[in-house]
Design a protein around this motif. Structure first.
Motif, PDB file in Angstrom:
ATOM      1  N   ILE A  59       0.399  -1.686   0.000  1.00 54.24           N
ATOM      2  CA  ILE A  59      -0.340  -0.292  -0.108  1.00 54.24           C
ATOM      3  C   ILE A  59       0.699   0.971   0.201  1.00 54.24           C
ATOM      4  N   ALA A  60       2.009   1.196   0.708  1.00 56.76           N
ATOM      5  CA  ALA A  60       2.968   2.161   0.816  1.00 56.76           C
ATOM      6  C   ALA A  60       3.125   2.445  -0.764  1.00 56.76           C
ATOM      7  N   GLU A  61       3.454   2.104  -1.172  1.00 53.73           N
ATOM      8  CA  GLU A  61       4.344   2.236  -2.311  1.00 53.73           C
ATOM      9  C   GLU A  61       3.454   2.834  -3.587  1.00 53.73           C
ATOM     10  N   ARG A  62       2.214   1.748  -3.523  1.00 51.72           N
ATOM     11  CA  ARG A  62       1.098   2.698  -4.232  1.00 51.72           C
ATOM     12  C   ARG A  62       0.633   3.537  -4.132  1.00 51.72           C
ATOM     13  N   PHE A  63       0.135   3.814  -2.850  1.00 49.78           N
ATOM     14  CA  PHE A  63      -0.499   5.104  -2.292  1.00 49.78           C
ATOM     15  C   PHE A  63       0.629   6.176  -1.963  1.00 49.78           C
ATOM     16  N   GLY A  64       1.177   6.189  -0.832  1.00 49.07           N
ATOM     17  CA  GLY A  64       2.028   6.988  -0.507  1.00 49.07           C
ATOM     18  C   GLY A  64       2.481   6.515   0.823  1.00 49.07           C
ATOM     19  N   VAL A  65       1.311   6.026   1.574  1.00 52.09           N
ATOM     20  CA  VAL A  65       1.999   5.743   3.123  1.00 52.09           C
ATOM     21  C   VAL A  65       1.110   4.458   3.528  1.00 52.09           C
ATOM     22  N   VAL A  66       1.181   4.215   4.671  1.00 50.76           N
ATOM     23  CA  VAL A  66       1.063   2.906   5.500  1.00 50.76           C
ATOM     24  C   VAL A  66      -0.449   2.775   5.088  1.00 50.76           C
ATOM     25  N   PRO A  67      -1.184   1.331   6.107  1.00 49.18           N
ATOM     26  CA  PRO A  67      -2.352   1.790   5.441  1.00 49.18           C
ATOM     27  C   PRO A  67      -3.182   2.233   6.557  1.00 49.18           C
ATOM     28  N   GLU A  68      -2.481   2.303   7.922  1.00 51.80           N
ATOM     29  CA  GLU A  68      -2.929   2.855   9.020  1.00 51.80           C
ATOM     30  C   GLU A  68      -2.880   4.369   9.125  1.00 51.80           C
ATOM     31  N   ARG A  69      -2.426   5.099   8.440  1.00 54.56           N
ATOM     32  CA  ARG A  69      -1.837   6.528   7.910  1.00 54.56           C
ATOM     33  C   ARG A  69      -3.203   6.974   6.947  1.00 54.56           C
ATOM     34  N   MET A  70      -3.261   5.592   6.079  1.00 55.47           N
ATOM     35  CA  MET A  70      -4.320   6.326   5.013  1.00 55.47           C
ATOM     36  C   MET A  70      -5.122   7.623   5.222  1.00 55.47           C
ATOM     37  N   ALA A  71      -6.240   6.958   6.975  1.00 56.17           N
ATOM     38  CA  ALA A  71      -7.394   8.481   6.648  1.00 56.17           C
ATOM     39  C   ALA A  71      -6.420   9.764   7.136  1.00 56.17           C
ATOM     40  N   ASP A  72      -5.172  10.004   8.034  1.00 58.34           N
ATOM     41  CA  ASP A  72      -4.465  11.280   7.949  1.00 58.34           C
ATOM     42  C   ASP A  72      -4.202  11.823   7.483  1.00 58.34           C
ATOM     43  N   PHE A  73      -3.610  10.716   5.837  1.00 58.78           N
ATOM     44  CA  PHE A  73      -3.315  11.350   3.942  1.00 58.78           C
ATOM     45  C   PHE A  73      -3.666  11.605   3.438  1.00 58.78           C
ATOM     46  N   LEU A 133       4.921  21.267  14.541  1.00 54.54           N
ATOM     47  CA  LEU A 133       4.886  22.752  13.078  1.00 54.54           C
ATOM     48  C   LEU A 133       5.728  23.495  13.785  1.00 54.54           C
ATOM     49  N   ALA A 134       6.440  23.634  14.453  1.00 51.93           N
ATOM     50  CA  ALA A 134       7.574  24.133  14.095  1.00 51.93           C
ATOM     51  C   ALA A 134       8.405  23.450  14.019  1.00 51.93           C
ATOM     52  N   ALA A 135       8.658  22.409  13.428  1.00 46.91           N
ATOM     53  CA  ALA A 135       9.778  22.069  12.706  1.00 46.91           C
ATOM     54  C   ALA A 135       9.502  21.851  11.509  1.00 46.91           C
ATOM     55  N   VAL A 136       8.259  21.999  10.691  1.00 54.05           N
ATOM     56  CA  VAL A 136       8.274  21.501   9.566  1.00 54.05           C
ATOM     57  C   VAL A 136       8.524  22.663   8.847  1.00 54.05           C
ATOM     58  N   PRO A 137       9.443  24.196   8.534  1.00 55.03           N
ATOM     59  CA  PRO A 137       9.900  24.368   7.870  1.00 55.03           C
ATOM     60  C   PRO A 137      11.493  24.119   7.760  1.00 55.03           C
ATOM     61  N   THR A 191       5.075  12.865   3.309  1.00 57.34           N
ATOM     62  CA  THR A 191       6.648  13.008   3.886  1.00 57.34           C
ATOM     63  C   THR A 191       6.440  14.234   5.947  1.00 57.34           C
ATOM     64  N   LEU A 192       5.131  14.457   5.163  1.00 58.76           N
ATOM     65  CA  LEU A 192       4.664  15.056   6.562  1.00 58.76           C
ATOM     66  C   LEU A 192       4.581  13.703   7.601  1.00 58.76           C
ATOM     67  N   LEU A 193       3.699  12.584   7.008  1.00 55.14           N
ATOM     68  CA  LEU A 193       3.605  11.434   7.548  1.00 55.14           C
ATOM     69  C   LEU A 193       4.782  10.403   8.687  1.00 55.14           C
ATOM     70  N   LYS A 194       5.663  10.468   7.125  1.00 54.26           N
ATOM     71  CA  LYS A 194       7.219  10.271   7.353  1.00 54.26           C
ATOM     72  C   LYS A 194       7.211  10.424   8.336  1.00 54.26           C
ATOM     73  N   HIS A 195       7.530  11.296   8.858  1.00 54.75           N
ATOM     74  CA  HIS A 195       8.356  12.651   9.141  1.00 54.75           C
ATOM     75  C   HIS A 195       7.545  12.230  11.098  1.00 54.75           C
ATOM     76  N   TYR A 196       6.017  12.673  11.365  1.00 60.41           N
ATOM     77  CA  TYR A 196       5.596  12.788  12.336  1.00 60.41           C
ATOM     78  C   TYR A 196       4.387  11.741  12.473  1.00 60.41           C
ATOM     79  N   ASP A 197       4.057  11.199  11.712  1.00 66.30           N
ATOM     80  CA  ASP A 197       3.591   9.509  12.240  1.00 66.30           C
ATOM     81  C   ASP A 197       2.211   9.500  12.209  1.00 66.30           C
ATOM     82  N   THR A 198       0.860  10.677  12.169  1.00 62.77           N
ATOM     83  CA  THR A 198      -0.181  10.797  12.612  1.00 62.77           C
ATOM     84  C   THR A 198      -0.228  12.957  11.849  1.00 62.77           C
TER      85      THR A 198
END
Length: 295
Positions: free
Chosen positions: A160-174, A213-217, A198-205
């Protein structure tokens, strides 16, 4: 294995792909019913599922998501009367072919599938989700399959991550970050697939993104400072969207697992219905093969 079928995907596909001139003896269009009946019969014949259920969307205007956000799916044109009538007939097809079917005026087909999948897993029964709606990938566990039956491609949890960009349990956040124009989910303007991943890869949810948020820049992607500012400005929209993109896996549903066992077609019901709808000999012969296999 429990097969969970998202009916709307295949009914709408048939509505647009089977000529509308296909009609019953009274002149009513039955193109969507014919396409759906072919699809379901072929699935039963090729897969021989021991357990199967079909989930229907019965209302797009008064579900619990509309209570949260009245504009949810409000951009969609109402289904034409000719198609609405065929949805009911597709449920009749399921009954004649011995397949359990479920619908709800408050919950969507996704929620029915999520609830049945959760119950099945608790009983040690893996699931195959038959759809092409990426929202449903959020339900996959390590033993499940997501089957895009239109393209005839099957994905396991690890695909799923390869096809859509995130693992299944992060799809709703994505989906909450990106928004969804089809369902009129607002999301965060300017956040697309790559940025959300990218955001979810770094911060998961989603909460994790906002806690950092302060670290995103400081992240190494284009316009990271602008994205951080946009996220801050649209925090309420992001969390509202997350309420809409998540699937309810605990809806009230009277569906004991033994009711989901595939049964032999009721050939008298099949003959009566197919005669009424003007379906041909090949459809009836297929139903008889299915019945013989179960005898």
């Amino acid at each position: 294995m429990l097969y969970l079928v998202d009916a709307s995907v295949f009914i709408f596909r048939a509505w647009f792909s089977v000529p509308v001139e296909v009609a019953d003896r009274d002149g009513n269009p039955v193109n969507a019913v014919l396409g759906f009946a072919r699809f379901l019969s072929e699935l039963l014949e090729k897969e021989s599922p021991r357990h199967i259920a079909v989930a229907f969307d019965e209302s797009l205007e008064q579900g619990y998501r509309n209570e949260i956000y009245p504009a949810y799916k409000a951009n969609r044109e109402p289904a034409p009367a000719e198609l609405k009538r065929q949805f009911a007939l597709c449920q009749e097809v399921c009954a004649a072919l011995g397949v359990a079917r479920y619908g709800s005026s408050r919950y969507e087909a996704d929620d029915i599938i999520g609830t049945l999948a959760t119950r099945a897993r608790a009983a040690g029964l893996p699931v195959t989700i038959v759809s092409r709606d990426k929202d449903l990938t959020q339900l996959l566990s390590s033993v499940d399959i997501y089957w895009d039956a239109v393209a005839d491609v099957r994905y396991g949890y690890g695909d799923i991550a390869e096809r859509f960009g995130v693992v299944p349990e992060r799809m709703a956040d994505f989906l909450a970050l990106m928004g969804d124009a089809v369902d009129n989910i607002p999301g965060v303007p300017g956040v697309g697939r790559k940025t959300a991943a990218t955001l979810l890869k770094h911060y998961d949810t989603l909460p994790g993104v906002y806690e950092n948020l302060a670290a995103v820049p400081k992240l190494k992607f284009r316009n990271a400072t602008f994205v951080a500012q946009t996220l801050a400005e649209h925090r309420e929209s992001a969390f509202l969207s997350r309420q809409l993109t998540g699937i309810a896996c605990d809806m009230p549903l009277d569906a004991p697992l033994d009711e989901l066992q595939s049964r032999a077609p009721d050939l008298s019901a099949v003959d009566e219905m197919y005669e009424r709808l003007g379906f041909g000999r090949l459809m009836r012969e297929q139903a008889r093969r299915l019945a013989a296999r179960r005898s």
